[in-house]
Design a protein around this motif. Structure first.
Motif, PDB file in Angstrom:
ATOM      1  N   LYS A  33      66.581 144.238 -37.167  1.00  9.94           N
ATOM      2  CA  LYS A  33      67.834 143.550 -37.486  1.00  9.94           C
ATOM      3  C   LYS A  33      67.661 142.041 -37.422  1.00  9.94           C
ATOM      4  O   LYS A  33      68.224 141.298 -38.223  1.00  9.94           O
ATOM      5  CB  LYS A  33      68.941 143.983 -36.517  1.00  9.94           C
ATOM      6  N   ALA A  34      66.889 141.587 -36.437  1.00  9.94           N
ATOM      7  CA  ALA A  34      66.654 140.143 -36.282  1.00  9.94           C
ATOM      8  C   ALA A  34      65.942 139.592 -37.507  1.00  9.94           C
ATOM      9  O   ALA A  34      66.320 138.545 -38.046  1.00  9.94           O
ATOM     10  CB  ALA A  34      65.833 139.882 -35.024  1.00  9.94           C
ATOM     11  N   LEU A  35      64.902 140.295 -37.970  1.00  9.59           N
ATOM     12  CA  LEU A  35      64.138 139.842 -39.134  1.00  9.59           C
ATOM     13  C   LEU A  35      65.011 139.814 -40.383  1.00  9.59           C
ATOM     14  O   LEU A  35      64.948 138.870 -41.186  1.00  9.59           O
ATOM     15  CB  LEU A  35      62.935 140.762 -39.350  1.00  9.59           C
ATOM     16  N   GLU A  36      65.861 140.829 -40.522  1.00  8.22           N
ATOM     17  CA  GLU A  36      66.776 140.886 -41.666  1.00  8.22           C
ATOM     18  C   GLU A  36      67.721 139.680 -41.657  1.00  8.22           C
ATOM     19  O   GLU A  36      67.949 139.048 -42.697  1.00  8.22           O
ATOM     20  CB  GLU A  36      67.583 142.188 -41.590  1.00  8.22           C
ATOM     21  N   ALA A  37      68.259 139.341 -40.472  1.00  5.23           N
ATOM     22  CA  ALA A  37      69.176 138.195 -40.361  1.00  5.23           C
ATOM     23  C   ALA A  37      68.456 136.887 -40.641  1.00  5.23           C
ATOM     24  O   ALA A  37      68.955 136.024 -41.373  1.00  5.23           O
ATOM     25  CB  ALA A  37      69.806 138.179 -38.964  1.00  5.23           C
ATOM     26  N   TYR A  38      67.257 136.704 -40.067  1.00  4.01           N
ATOM     27  CA  TYR A  38      66.491 135.468 -40.274  1.00  4.01           C
ATOM     28  C   TYR A  38      66.127 135.264 -41.747  1.00  4.01           C
ATOM     29  O   TYR A  38      66.222 134.158 -42.275  1.00  4.01           O
ATOM     30  CB  TYR A  38      65.202 135.494 -39.447  1.00  4.01           C
ATOM     31  N   GLU A  39      65.683 136.338 -42.390  1.00  2.00           N
ATOM     32  CA  GLU A  39      65.249 136.204 -43.784  1.00  2.00           C
ATOM     33  C   GLU A  39      66.424 135.907 -44.709  1.00  2.00           C
ATOM     34  O   GLU A  39      66.289 135.135 -45.659  1.00  2.00           O
ATOM     35  CB  GLU A  39      64.515 137.477 -44.218  1.00  2.00           C
ATOM     36  N   ARG A  40      67.590 136.500 -44.415  1.00  2.00           N
ATOM     37  CA  ARG A  40      68.764 136.189 -45.231  1.00  2.00           C
ATOM     38  C   ARG A  40      69.192 134.737 -45.008  1.00  2.00           C
ATOM     39  O   ARG A  40      69.565 134.027 -45.940  1.00  2.00           O
ATOM     40  CB  ARG A  40      69.913 137.139 -44.889  1.00  2.00           C
ATOM     41  N   SER A  41      69.122 134.290 -43.740  1.00  2.06           N
ATOM     42  CA  SER A  41      69.447 132.898 -43.424  1.00  2.06           C
ATOM     43  C   SER A  41      68.481 131.956 -44.137  1.00  2.06           C
ATOM     44  O   SER A  41      68.887 130.925 -44.690  1.00  2.06           O
ATOM     45  CB  SER A  41      69.379 132.685 -41.908  1.00  2.06           C
ATOM     46  N   LEU A  42      67.193 132.300 -44.136  1.00  3.15           N
ATOM     47  CA  LEU A  42      66.182 131.461 -44.796  1.00  3.15           C
ATOM     48  C   LEU A  42      66.451 131.349 -46.289  1.00  3.15           C
ATOM     49  O   LEU A  42      66.327 130.262 -46.866  1.00  3.15           O
ATOM     50  CB  LEU A  42      64.787 132.042 -44.548  1.00  3.15           C
ATOM     51  N   GLY A  55      67.134 123.354 -41.717  1.00  3.09           N
ATOM     52  CA  GLY A  55      67.445 124.782 -41.609  1.00  3.09           C
ATOM     53  C   GLY A  55      66.258 125.658 -41.974  1.00  3.09           C
ATOM     54  O   GLY A  55      66.007 126.681 -41.329  1.00  3.09           O
ATOM     55  N   ILE A  56      65.501 125.264 -43.002  1.00  2.00           N
ATOM     56  CA  ILE A  56      64.311 126.023 -43.419  1.00  2.00           C
ATOM     57  C   ILE A  56      63.265 126.006 -42.305  1.00  2.00           C
ATOM     58  O   ILE A  56      62.640 127.024 -42.006  1.00  2.00           O
ATOM     59  CB  ILE A  56      63.727 125.439 -44.728  1.00  2.00           C
ATOM     60  N   ILE A  57      63.092 124.832 -41.689  1.00  2.00           N
ATOM     61  CA  ILE A  57      62.135 124.710 -40.574  1.00  2.00           C
ATOM     62  C   ILE A  57      62.529 125.651 -39.436  1.00  2.00           C
ATOM     63  O   ILE A  57      61.701 126.410 -38.917  1.00  2.00           O
ATOM     64  CB  ILE A  57      62.081 123.255 -40.060  1.00  2.00           C
ATOM     65  N   ASN A  58      63.808 125.628 -39.046  1.00  4.25           N
ATOM     66  CA  ASN A  58      64.281 126.463 -37.932  1.00  4.25           C
ATOM     67  C   ASN A  58      64.128 127.947 -38.244  1.00  4.25           C
ATOM     68  O   ASN A  58      63.717 128.738 -37.382  1.00  4.25           O
ATOM     69  CB  ASN A  58      65.746 126.150 -37.617  1.00  4.25           C
ATOM     70  N   SER A  59      64.469 128.334 -39.490  1.00  3.39           N
ATOM     71  CA  SER A  59      64.356 129.745 -39.872  1.00  3.39           C
ATOM     72  C   SER A  59      62.903 130.204 -39.847  1.00  3.39           C
ATOM     73  O   SER A  59      62.586 131.288 -39.347  1.00  3.39           O
ATOM     74  CB  SER A  59      64.959 129.964 -41.264  1.00  3.39           C
ATOM     75  N   ASN A  60      62.000 129.374 -40.396  1.00  2.00           N
ATOM     76  CA  ASN A  60      60.573 129.725 -40.370  1.00  2.00           C
ATOM     77  C   ASN A  60      60.048 129.802 -38.943  1.00  2.00           C
ATOM     78  O   ASN A  60      59.233 130.665 -38.609  1.00  2.00           O
ATOM     79  CB  ASN A  60      59.767 128.703 -41.172  1.00  2.00           C
ATOM     80  N   ASN A  84      51.521 132.139 -40.631  1.00  2.00           N
ATOM     81  CA  ASN A  84      51.986 131.673 -41.936  1.00  2.00           C
ATOM     82  C   ASN A  84      53.374 131.033 -41.824  1.00  2.00           C
ATOM     83  O   ASN A  84      53.635 129.970 -42.402  1.00  2.00           O
ATOM     84  CB  ASN A  84      52.021 132.840 -42.922  1.00  2.00           C
ATOM     85  N   ALA A  85      54.269 131.677 -41.057  1.00  2.00           N
ATOM     86  CA  ALA A  85      55.634 131.142 -40.900  1.00  2.00           C
ATOM     87  C   ALA A  85      55.611 129.803 -40.168  1.00  2.00           C
ATOM     88  O   ALA A  85      56.292 128.848 -40.560  1.00  2.00           O
ATOM     89  CB  ALA A  85      56.508 132.146 -40.142  1.00  2.00           C
TER      90      ALA A  85
END
Length: 530
Positions: free
Chosen positions: A197-206, A217-222, A240-241
């Motif tokens: 669930k965390a990965l799904e939320a982070y990737e949608r945010s990114l 925001g891109i830096i924080n999400s990565n 990579n992230a």
């Protein structure tokens, strides 16, 4: 050599070196205070605008801004200006101004560790936003409330607030609010070890941050995605992230972000076996971090410590690991403690100290068991929350069905009365024109409405120093009817804790000591004002 001396002599004569040295000294001595000076300059400018501004609504925003700029330095000043801005906005019936001065006040209370009063103020602002159907303000306030619950370690209520913020933000296409809610939900899911669930939320945010070209925001999400992959032990994806974040962070002025990204990259490289580069990044990252309470610093010390031992720097390496262990015990972060104890146990094995190694391997196993127990507890709490939500929805649907049946019944009765009334008119018409003499009975329905409400909301509220909200007035009316907290909660579809919070705020505003005293004072006030 003579040529260089002649050039140096020329530069001294032209004052270039002197000016340059003075400039360097200014940077050295005043550079750290530039932000403070800039902040003070903004405050001075706002005070000047406040004195010259003619529009009262403009003064409301200036007071809000003064509260904002005092937030980091002087919480009492923030409380003063935000309250002043709120009162002015209330007198002007300027709802938006009330909301955002209350928001600054709530932040100051939260930063001052007065959590209950902060939440009460947030709720007051939220009531105003809901009454005016200001969806943007509702979304922003829900995010703020979620953050307050998160920092108070109430993950369940934080999750609920963020989910509501996410739904409203999505509905009104408020990208920033949606991304903020998703990112913070990802952090909560990650803390609960629900990594999918965390990965799904982070990737949608990114994806939202990329669409809006929000570099920070891109830096924080990565960075968050990099951490998540590290927890999942997928260190190639983690690396990579972190490198994506590092590449963008070169263009920003955020030294702390640069440090934590380098540490994350160093940890990934350590697990991928690139030890020399990992050592360099971890060492550099630690030197850039100022806070001794940083979770990133704990991880960096642990991994740097084991690397030092492997390089032969046994004393300093063990010192770093023991420092990390002492720090992690104060955090309560089990996942981090597991990493530290594992590296510490491995270090003692390398040093040939078997007893100490066994001791820390036992702690490591104990921490792993605690993490598994914590995961089971969170899974149970999540299941229970879902069950309670389903039960609440069933209750709401049942009440809606009952209300619909009641409304339908009233509609049927009214329809019958209307038909009877029309039929009576029709018969009267027929009898009159056919000159049929008969005894007629008049049908005169009587509508009786008795108001038992002895309290005048607007009249009483206008004479209170701090007015009651509409929701607080609902609670007062139910108290007047003799309802208990449980009955009030069921009627208003809220929890008993929410009812208790409303009552606490009501008692403060009316200066009442009990429920009886509250109703007595309000009735007395209503009679006097009438």
């Amino acid at each position: 050599m003579d040529f260089c001396k002649s050039i140096l002599s020329y530069l001294k004569k032209t004052q270039i070196i002197r000016v340059y040295l003075i400039y360097c000294l200014m940077i050295l001595f005043y550079g750290a205070n530039l932000e403070v000076l800039a902040n003070q300059s903004k405050i001075d400018s706002l005070h000047q605008k406040l004195q010259t501004s003619k529009a009262d609504t403009n003064k409301v925003w200036i007071l809000r801004d003064l509260a904002f700029y005092h937030l980091e330095e002087n919480l009492d000043s923030t409380l003063f200006y935000s309250q002043k801005g709120y009162v002015l906005a209330r007198n002007l019936n300027f709802i938006s101004g009330q909301i955002w001065n209350l928001y600054q006040k709530a932040l100051a209370l939260e930063f001052g560790d007065d959590f209950n009063e902060a939440m009460s103020t947030y709720r007051f602002a939220l009531d105003l936003a809901e009454e005016s159907n200001d969806l943007l303000s509702i979304a922003k306030l829900k995010n703020a409330i979620g953050a307050a619950y998160y920092y108070n370690s109430d993950y369940a209520l934080a999750t609920l607030a963020y989910q509501e913020a996410m739904e409203i933000s999505d509905e009104i296409h408020y990208t920033e609010g949606l991304s903020h809610a998703l990112n913070n939900l990802g952090i909560i899911y990650s803390n609960k070890k629900n990594y999918s669930k965390a990965l799904e939320a982070y990737e949608r945010s990114l994806s939202l941050k990329l669409a809006s070209a929000d570099t920070i925001g891109i830096i924080n999400s990565n960075y968050n995605i990099g951490l998540l992959y590290a927890y999942l032990q997928e260190y190639d994806k983690s690396l990579n992230a972190f490198r994506q974040a590092k590449k963008l962070n070169l263009y920003t002025k955020t030294p702390r972000d640069q440090a934590v990204i380098q540490i994350g990259e160093g940890v990934a490289l350590y697990h991928l076996g690139t030890l020399e580069e990992a050592y360099e990044l971890l060492d550099k990252g630690i030197s850039m971090l100022k806070s001794d309470k940083s979770h990133e610093k704990i991880a960096a010390l642990a991994y740097l410590g084991i690397l030092k031992i492997k390089k032969g720097e046994k004393a300093t390496g063990l010192q770093d690991l023991l420092q990390a262990n002492a720090m992690v015990e104060l955090t309560g972060r089990l996942e981090l403690q597991k990493q530290v104890t594992k590296e510490l146990a491995s270090a003692y094995e390398l040093l040939g100290q078997t007893d100490q190694a066994v001791h820390y391997w036992k702690i490591y196993d104990h921490v792993k068991d605690s993490i598994n127990s914590e995961q089971r507890m969170w899974a149970f709490e999540e299941m229970q929350a879902k069950y309670e939500l389903i039960e609440k929805e069933k209750l709401i649907n049942k009440q809606k069905a009952a209300l619909y049946a009641q409304t339908k019944s009233k509609f049927t009765i009214i329809s019958a009365l209307v038909m009877l009334f029309l039929l009576t008119i029709f018969l009267g018409y027929r009898i009159y024109f056919l000159k049929v003499k008969s005894h007629q009975k008049d049908f005169k329905p009587e509508f009786i409405h008795q108001s038992i409400d002895l309290l005048d909301f607007k009249l009483v509220n206008s004479h209170l120093p701090t007015p009651l909200t509409s929701r607080e007035w609902d609670v007062v009316q139910l108290v007047e009817l003799g309802k208990s907290n449980c009955e009030i909660a069921a009627t208003l579809f809220v929890s008993e804790n929410t009812v208790k919070t409303h009552l606490k705020n009501i008692f403060i505003k009316v200066e009442a000591q009990s429920r009886t005293d509250l109703i007595h004072k309000l009735r007395a006030m209503s009679l006097i004002l009438h």
